[in-house]
Scaffold this motif. Structure first.
Motif, PDB file in Angstrom:
ATOM      1  N   ILE A  83      13.357 -70.633 -21.271  1.00  0.00           N
ATOM      2  CA  ILE A  83      12.011 -70.282 -20.833  1.00  0.00           C
ATOM      3  C   ILE A  83      11.791 -68.797 -21.044  1.00  0.00           C
ATOM      4  N   ILE A  84      10.563 -68.440 -21.336  1.00  0.00           N
ATOM      5  CA  ILE A  84      10.162 -67.043 -21.424  1.00  0.00           C
ATOM      6  C   ILE A  84       8.769 -66.949 -20.839  1.00  0.00           C
ATOM      7  N   SER A  85       8.440 -65.801 -20.278  1.00  0.00           N
ATOM      8  CA  SER A  85       7.103 -65.634 -19.715  1.00  0.00           C
ATOM      9  C   SER A  85       6.517 -64.303 -20.168  1.00  0.00           C
ATOM     10  N   TYR A  86       5.195 -64.270 -20.206  1.00  0.00           N
ATOM     11  CA  TYR A  86       4.450 -63.088 -20.607  1.00  0.00           C
ATOM     12  C   TYR A  86       3.429 -62.764 -19.530  1.00  0.00           C
ATOM     13  N   ASP A  87       3.323 -61.472 -19.182  1.00  0.00           N
ATOM     14  CA  ASP A  87       2.340 -61.029 -18.205  1.00  0.00           C
ATOM     15  C   ASP A  87       0.940 -61.135 -18.793  1.00  0.00           C
ATOM     16  N   LEU A  88      -0.006 -61.625 -17.974  1.00  0.00           N
ATOM     17  CA  LEU A  88      -1.391 -61.774 -18.399  1.00  0.00           C
ATOM     18  C   LEU A  88      -2.295 -60.875 -17.559  1.00  0.00           C
ATOM     19  N   ASP A  89      -3.243 -60.214 -18.208  1.00  0.00           N
ATOM     20  CA  ASP A  89      -4.293 -59.500 -17.485  1.00  0.00           C
ATOM     21  C   ASP A  89      -5.501 -60.409 -17.325  1.00  0.00           C
ATOM     22  N   ASP A  90      -5.625 -61.363 -18.227  1.00  0.00           N
ATOM     23  CA  ASP A  90      -6.774 -62.258 -18.295  1.00  0.00           C
ATOM     24  C   ASP A  90      -6.254 -63.692 -18.359  1.00  0.00           C
ATOM     25  N   THR A  91      -6.649 -64.523 -17.415  1.00  0.00           N
ATOM     26  CA  THR A  91      -6.171 -65.910 -17.396  1.00  0.00           C
ATOM     27  C   THR A  91      -7.195 -66.886 -17.981  1.00  0.00           C
ATOM     28  N   GLU A  92      -8.183 -66.360 -18.678  1.00  0.00           N
ATOM     29  CA  GLU A  92      -9.220 -67.210 -19.265  1.00  0.00           C
ATOM     30  C   GLU A  92      -9.161 -67.231 -20.791  1.00  0.00           C
ATOM     31  N   THR A  93      -8.914 -66.071 -21.408  1.00  0.00           N
ATOM     32  CA  THR A  93      -8.933 -65.947 -22.861  1.00  0.00           C
ATOM     33  C   THR A  93      -7.690 -66.592 -23.469  1.00  0.00           C
ATOM     34  N   PRO A  94      -7.857 -67.420 -24.500  1.00  0.00           N
ATOM     35  CA  PRO A  94      -6.690 -68.047 -25.144  1.00  0.00           C
ATOM     36  C   PRO A  94      -5.691 -67.009 -25.670  1.00  0.00           C
ATOM     37  N   VAL A  95      -4.451 -67.430 -25.750  1.00  0.00           N
ATOM     38  CA  VAL A  95      -3.368 -66.603 -26.274  1.00  0.00           C
ATOM     39  C   VAL A  95      -3.024 -67.133 -27.665  1.00  0.00           C
ATOM     40  N   ILE A  96      -2.759 -66.207 -28.600  1.00  0.00           N
ATOM     41  CA  ILE A  96      -2.352 -66.591 -29.953  1.00  0.00           C
ATOM     42  C   ILE A  96      -0.856 -66.332 -30.090  1.00  0.00           C
ATOM     43  N   LEU A  97      -0.105 -67.384 -30.399  1.00  0.00           N
ATOM     44  CA  LEU A  97       1.322 -67.277 -30.656  1.00  0.00           C
ATOM     45  C   LEU A  97       1.501 -67.271 -32.169  1.00  0.00           C
ATOM     46  N   LYS A  98       2.140 -66.227 -32.689  1.00  0.00           N
ATOM     47  CA  LYS A  98       2.411 -66.135 -34.123  1.00  0.00           C
ATOM     48  C   LYS A  98       3.910 -66.230 -34.344  1.00  0.00           C
ATOM     49  N   ALA A  99       4.288 -67.102 -35.270  1.00  0.00           N
ATOM     50  CA  ALA A  99       5.695 -67.285 -35.613  1.00  0.00           C
ATOM     51  C   ALA A  99       5.977 -66.592 -36.938  1.00  0.00           C
ATOM     52  N   GLU A 110       4.389 -62.456  -5.198  1.00  0.00           N
ATOM     53  CA  GLU A 110       5.395 -61.430  -4.894  1.00  0.00           C
ATOM     54  C   GLU A 110       6.721 -62.040  -4.453  1.00  0.00           C
ATOM     55  N   ASN A 111       6.675 -63.190  -3.779  1.00  0.00           N
ATOM     56  CA  ASN A 111       7.910 -63.843  -3.331  1.00  0.00           C
ATOM     57  C   ASN A 111       8.771 -64.295  -4.500  1.00  0.00           C
ATOM     58  N   LEU A 112       8.146 -64.534  -5.667  1.00  0.00           N
ATOM     59  CA  LEU A 112       8.876 -64.958  -6.869  1.00  0.00           C
ATOM     60  C   LEU A 112       8.968 -63.831  -7.896  1.00  0.00           C
ATOM     61  N   LEU A 113       8.737 -62.593  -7.450  1.00  0.00           N
ATOM     62  CA  LEU A 113       8.843 -61.391  -8.284  1.00  0.00           C
ATOM     63  C   LEU A 113       7.854 -61.390  -9.447  1.00  0.00           C
ATOM     64  N   ARG A 114       6.681 -61.994  -9.250  1.00  0.00           N
ATOM     65  CA  ARG A 114       5.633 -62.018 -10.263  1.00  0.00           C
ATOM     66  C   ARG A 114       4.492 -61.136  -9.806  1.00  0.00           C
ATOM     67  N   GLU A 115       4.386 -59.941 -10.407  1.00  0.00           N
ATOM     68  CA  GLU A 115       3.329 -59.006 -10.022  1.00  0.00           C
ATOM     69  C   GLU A 115       1.978 -59.399 -10.606  1.00  0.00           C
ATOM     70  N   LYS A 116       1.983 -60.064 -11.765  1.00  0.00           N
ATOM     71  CA  LYS A 116       0.766 -60.494 -12.446  1.00  0.00           C
ATOM     72  C   LYS A 116       0.864 -61.981 -12.735  1.00  0.00           C
ATOM     73  N   PRO A 117      -0.280 -62.613 -13.034  1.00  0.00           N
ATOM     74  CA  PRO A 117      -0.172 -63.992 -13.528  1.00  0.00           C
ATOM     75  C   PRO A 117       0.627 -63.984 -14.833  1.00  0.00           C
ATOM     76  N   GLN A 118       1.306 -65.081 -15.108  1.00  0.00           N
ATOM     77  CA  GLN A 118       2.137 -65.156 -16.306  1.00  0.00           C
ATOM     78  C   GLN A 118       1.886 -66.446 -17.068  1.00  0.00           C
ATOM     79  N   LEU A 119       2.094 -66.362 -18.370  1.00  0.00           N
ATOM     80  CA  LEU A 119       2.140 -67.549 -19.216  1.00  0.00           C
ATOM     81  C   LEU A 119       3.619 -67.870 -19.402  1.00  0.00           C
TER      82      LEU A 119
END
Length: 181
Positions: free
Chosen positions: A148-164, A71-80
């Motif tokens: 830099i860019i960040s994305y909110d995560l609900d799950d910090t275990e499952t891999p993320v797929i980045l598509k270009a 919360e001190n860094l304005l991050r409500e959820k974990p982020q990638l």
């Protein structure tokens, strides 16, 4: 408030890129004219080895990191958090954020669905200062900027797929699996 400002800037960047790519009729005419009078450009668009190459820019992934909620860094959820750099290959001014938003999409699978990840608040951690300093600035032709860019995560275990892709509605150029552990 800062989150709304970030989302507003990203929306503006997206609209700008759509507007830049929307006039395909005149582009097709120019392309046909160029084909008959000069050799075609052989630069291919691609996404491989963590590097996206499109006609207007080259985007290189530098690092990924899972940031805990704070919360001190304005991050409500974990982020990638993803750091990257963009080099302007065109004769027009562009921004790193515009290139990212137009060409990159992230998803994460759950048991029953594939979830599109939502852009989160830009990390305020001091260690990311060099990436936030110029990410919205215009990049001159031939110039390079880190961002830099960040994305909110609900799950910090499952891999993320980045598509270009080649722009917002362009063809898929490749993908990368980002393991979060």
């Amino acid at each position: 408030m800062k989150k709304l400002l970030s989302l507003g800037v990203l929306t503006l960047c997206s609209i700008t890129l759509v507007a830049c790519g929307g006039n395909s009729k005149s582009t097709d005419t120019k392309k046909n004219e160029m084909t008959s009078t000069s050799p075609q450009k052989t630069d291919d668009v691609s996404f491989k080895d963590d590097t996206l190459k499109i006609e207007m820019a080259t985007l290189k992934l530098l690092s990924t990191e899972v940031l805990p909620a704070d919360e001190n860094l304005l991050r409500e959820k974990p982020q990638l958090a993803i750091t990257y750099e963009v080099t302007n290959n065109s004769e027009e001014l562009i921004s790193a954020a515009t290139v990212w938003i137009a060409c990159m999409g992230l998803t994460q699978e759950s048991k029953d669905t594939i979830n599109k990840l939502t852009v989160g608040m830009t990390p305020q951690d001091e260690k990311f200062a060099e990436y936030t300093e110029h990410q919205l600035d215009d990049i001159k032709p031939g110039g390079t900027v880190k961002a830099i860019i960040s994305y909110d995560l609900d799950d910090t275990e499952t891999p993320v797929i980045l598509k270009a892709t080649q722009g917002m509605a362009g063809k898929e150029l490749g993908q990368k699996t980002i393991n979060l552990k």
